[in-house]
Design a protein around this motif. Structure first.
Motif, PDB file in Angstrom:
ATOM      1  N   ASP A   1      -4.612  12.560   3.786  1.00 28.02           N
ATOM      2  CA  ASP A   1      -3.168  12.758   3.753  1.00 28.02           C
ATOM      3  C   ASP A   1      -2.587  12.783   2.349  1.00 28.02           C
ATOM      4  OD1 ASP A   1      -3.742  10.093   3.350  1.00 28.02           O
ATOM      5  OD2 ASP A   1      -2.087   9.324   4.545  1.00 28.02           O
ATOM      6  N   THR A   2      -3.430  12.774   1.310  1.00 33.79           N
ATOM      7  CA  THR A   2      -2.920  12.705  -0.055  1.00 33.79           C
ATOM      8  C   THR A   2      -2.040  13.906  -0.387  1.00 33.79           C
ATOM      9  OG1 THR A   2      -4.958  11.568  -0.672  1.00 33.79           O
ATOM     10  CG2 THR A   2      -3.569  12.374  -2.467  1.00 33.79           C
TER      11      THR A   2
ATOM     12  N   ASP B   1       0.808  -1.221   0.000  1.00 34.40           N
ATOM     13  CA  ASP B   1       0.000   0.000   0.000  1.00 34.40           C
ATOM     14  C   ASP B   1       0.840   1.270   0.000  1.00 34.40           C
ATOM     15  OD1 ASP B   1       1.034  -0.183   2.548  1.00 34.40           O
ATOM     16  OD2 ASP B   1      -0.828   0.384   3.563  1.00 34.40           O
TER      17      ASP B   1
ATOM     18  N   TYR C   1      -4.788   5.224  -2.243  1.00 31.98           N
ATOM     19  CA  TYR C   1      -5.800   5.884  -1.426  1.00 31.98           C
ATOM     20  C   TYR C   1      -7.220   5.374  -1.670  1.00 31.98           C
ATOM     21  CZ  TYR C   1      -1.951   9.082  -0.605  1.00 31.98           C
ATOM     22  OH  TYR C   1      -0.735   9.601  -0.262  1.00 31.98           O
TER      23      TYR C   1
ATOM     24  N   ASP D   1       1.297  13.802   1.565  1.00 35.10           N
ATOM     25  CA  ASP D   1       2.186  12.730   1.108  1.00 35.10           C
ATOM     26  C   ASP D   1       2.851  13.065  -0.230  1.00 35.10           C
ATOM     27  OD1 ASP D   1       1.436  11.323   3.331  1.00 35.10           O
ATOM     28  OD2 ASP D   1       0.205   9.855   2.269  1.00 35.10           O
TER      29      ASP D   1
ATOM     30  N   LEU E   1      -2.319   6.842  -7.585  1.00 38.09           N
ATOM     31  CA  LEU E   1      -2.921   7.381  -6.362  1.00 38.09           C
ATOM     32  C   LEU E   1      -4.098   6.527  -5.916  1.00 38.09           C
ATOM     33  CD1 LEU E   1      -2.830  11.236  -6.998  1.00 38.09           C
ATOM     34  CD2 LEU E   1      -1.276   9.864  -5.605  1.00 38.09           C
ATOM     35  N   TRP E   2      -4.893   6.045  -6.877  1.00 36.02           N
ATOM     36  CA  TRP E   2      -6.032   5.193  -6.522  1.00 36.02           C
ATOM     37  C   TRP E   2      -5.542   3.895  -5.882  1.00 36.02           C
ATOM     38  CZ3 TRP E   2     -11.064   5.484  -5.772  1.00 36.02           C
ATOM     39  CH2 TRP E   2     -11.789   4.307  -5.687  1.00 36.02           C
TER      40      TRP E   2
ATOM     41  N   GLN F   1       1.601   6.870   1.186  1.00 33.64           N
ATOM     42  CA  GLN F   1       0.954   5.764   1.898  1.00 33.64           C
ATOM     43  C   GLN F   1      -0.216   6.325   2.695  1.00 33.64           C
ATOM     44  OE1 GLN F   1       3.232   3.719   5.029  1.00 33.64           O
ATOM     45  NE2 GLN F   1       2.415   1.772   4.302  1.00 33.64           N
ATOM     46  N   HIS F   2      -1.358   5.688   2.568  1.00 34.69           N
ATOM     47  CA  HIS F   2      -2.583   6.190   3.196  1.00 34.69           C
ATOM     48  C   HIS F   2      -2.622   5.750   4.656  1.00 34.69           C
ATOM     49  CE1 HIS F   2      -6.417   7.885   3.632  1.00 34.69           C
ATOM     50  NE2 HIS F   2      -7.170   6.850   3.299  1.00 34.69           N
TER      51      HIS F   2
END
Length: 597
Positions: free
Chosen positions: A144-145, A111, A220, A148, A216-217, A138-139
């Protein structure tokens, strides 16, 4: 089928295949700014100290992807970097000679992705340097996107080093820089995709955008936890096959409070310098004799230390002492276990030979308590990893320490926590907790790894960096770690809330009258030189040993030493696949300084 593809193409809904994008080039520029320090050894300390001192660093780079098709299809997703670094601590403006950029390749964590920036530069004074920065995608927190994808953790090393082996480099400055909102808007405005003729490639922009959004998907987006791994046992529990060329013998002994503990002796040749090694809580001596890689005991024997001993104290998973609601605290280990172990060791080796101690985690903390609490003596040198006299833990761990023991005893009715709960038959409170840990920790498919992160520290994973661990070691976590009662957590909490000092758990209990209330009160009286070790990515005891060295340096300047290992966490300092190359040489060097020639 051909008609359907034609209709999609006409509607503009198809994505060009990677092979159709080999002539497309991508360019964009970034400016990230922040703070660094030449004195600090962790990213957060470097940023905070640098900010207080006004030591700014700015990275001005242009990212170039010469072949978008290859970029999309290759696992590294790599481009090149050009530009410069601007930092007064580095002498001013440092032009980039060459650089590598990687955009969210897969990592050892399921992840987590990284955005990787590495450049070779030369300062205005002609000194070469290596800049290595990572954005950790990392989620692990809500919303937090943005943080990060815009925060770069930076190490700068003297010289042009191999970026794959940062632990071998000499750290110059460390800190954190980031991309501001306006700087991000500039990145978007400057993003260009051009084809072979130099004209804008809309298809290239779309393909690059979809790649970025897809990555990103992957991180997250919502995901179910992976099915648990089904490892096959490759090595027997408590095996000694990782040590060759030595006579191995076990030596049980009793503590003054009636527990049977054990020393193991690995003898190859007569030696005036004997090394005693101590594990952390819930592990055992097995962490130092692992057969899958060059382990610490084998390394010491090969380096001429002909007699090495390991101690399994009451915190060892080889014993059942942790699998109950025991009243034991770290004071019991400092008062009863370590003195009895040293007495038994001296009974075998005699009073004249020098004894050097290498200890990890709670073994290091309690050995420091014994040493500075004056229940043991005659130690020629000590190497203490992760924590010693000044326990610091991550913020989330503070909440767990405050609430966990009460919830375990009075709400859940749990006697101890077991990393192997997930694989038990039937249902229990423990298995439900393990399933919950699986949902939170999706970085791998090992339930034992998830539970260990739940039990200790605050990270994904908490105990080590996955990239440093062999798959077989990861599969063996259920054998290498055991259960532990929660009363020990109360003692850590007492220390953290008592000014981050090693203190007695119950000063009024006459059982511990021989121990000081504060183990830091007489540190200047103890002449034993100590090497304080820790990984730069320690998510269990944070920067405890850095703080400890700061304290000791003020009281007894020059007596003790600190070494921080970039790229390592807590447990991988000893259990990592490359620890013999990255870590052990520093231990051997310190031992040689205090050993007989």
């Amino acid at each position: 089928m051909h008609d359907i593809q034609a209709q999609k193409a006409a509607a503009g809904t198809t994505t060009p295949a990677a092979g159709e994008l080999h002539d497309v080039k991508i360019r964009f520029a970034e400016v990230m700014k922040g703070y660094v320090s030449a004195e600090a050894t962790t990213f957060s300390d470097g940023h905070d100290d640098g900010k207080a001192a006004g030591h700014a660093l700015a990275l001005h780079v242009t990212v170039a992807i010469e072949d978008l098709g290859a970029f999309l299809s290759q696992a590294e997703h790599a481009g090149t970097l050009s530009g410069h670094i601007e930092c007064a601590l580095l002498g001013g403006v440092c032009p980039v000679q060459s650089g590598t950029f990687r955009l969210m390749p897969d990592t050892a964590d399921r992840d987590r992705k990284v955005m990787y920036y590495q450049v070779y530069c030369t300062t205005p004074q002609g000194e070469p340097l290596t800049f290595i920065g990572n954005k950790q995608v990392q989620h692990d927190a809500p919303l937090d996107t943005w943080k990060d994808t815009t925060t770069l953790f930076v190490n700068v090393f003297h010289g042009h080093i191999d970026p794959a082996e940062p632990s071998h480099g000499e750290l110059w400055v460390t800190g954190i820089i980031s991309l501001g909102l306006m700087d991000f808007m500039q990145v978007l405005r400057g993003l260009r995709a051009t084809d072979a003729s130099g004209t804008t490639s809309v298809a290239g922009l779309v393909a690059f955008g979809r790649f970025f959004a897809g990555k990103l998907w992957d991180v997250y987006g919502p995901h179910l936890p992976p099915a648990p791994s089904q490892p096959q046992r490759r090595y027997a529990r408590f095996t000694t096959e990782g040590v060759t060329g030595a006579e191995i013998s076990t030596h049980p002994f009793l503590t003054a409070d009636g527990l049977r503990l054990e020393l193991t002796r690995f003898a190859r040749s007569p030696c005036d310098d004997v090394v005693l090694i101590m594990h952390g809580l819930t592990s055992s001596s097995d962490m130092f004799i692992m057969p899958e890689h060059q382990n610490l005991v084998q390394t010491l024997l090969d380096e001429g230390y002909g007699e090495v001993w390991t101690l399994d104290y009451r915190g060892s998973c080889r014993f059942p002492y942790n699998l109950a609601r025991t009243p034991y605290t770290f004071d019991d280990i400092a008062l009863f276990d370590h003195p009895a172990a040293l007495h038994e060791l001296r009974r075998h080796i005699g009073p004249q030979r020098r004894v050097h101690v290498i200890a990890h985690c709670v073994g290091a903390l309690t050995m420091a308590m014994s040493l500075f609490g004056k229940t043991v003596g005659g130690i020629s040198s000590a190497i203490l990893n992760s924590v010693a006299l000044t326990p610091y833990v991550p913020k989330w761990s503070q909440y767990k320490l405050a609430i966990g023991p009460w919830a375990s005893d009075y709400l859940l009715g749990i006697d101890y926590y077991n990393p192997g709960w997930r694989r038990e038959r039937g249902w229990s409170i423990g298995k439900l907790l393990a399933l919950s840990a699986d949902f939170v920790h999706q970085e791998c498919d090992s339930p034992e790894c998830h539970m260990l992160s739940f039990m200790w520290g605050s990270g994904r994973p908490a105990l080590f960096n996955h990239a440093n661990m062999l798959p077989v070691t990861h599969d063996r976590l259920g054998d290498l770690f055991g259960g532990v009662g929660v009363h020990y957590y109360r003692h850590i909490h007492r220390m953290v809330t008592s000014g981050h000092r090693a203190v007695k758990f119950d000063p009024d209990n006459t059982r511990y009258a021989a121990l000081p209330d504060d183990y830091t009160s007489d540190v200047a009286d103890i002449p034993t030189p100590i090497l304080l070790m820790q990984g730069q990515d320690n998510h269990v005891f944070a920067d405890s040993n850095i703080r400890c060295h700061d304290m000791l340096e003020k009281l007894v300047p020059g007596r003790h030493r600190l070494h921080v290992v970039p790229g390592y966490g807590h447990q991988d300092i000893f259990m990592g696949k490359d620890a013999a190359n990255d870590v052990f040489p520093h231990l051997i060097s310190f031992l040689r300084e205090h050993s007989h020639d």
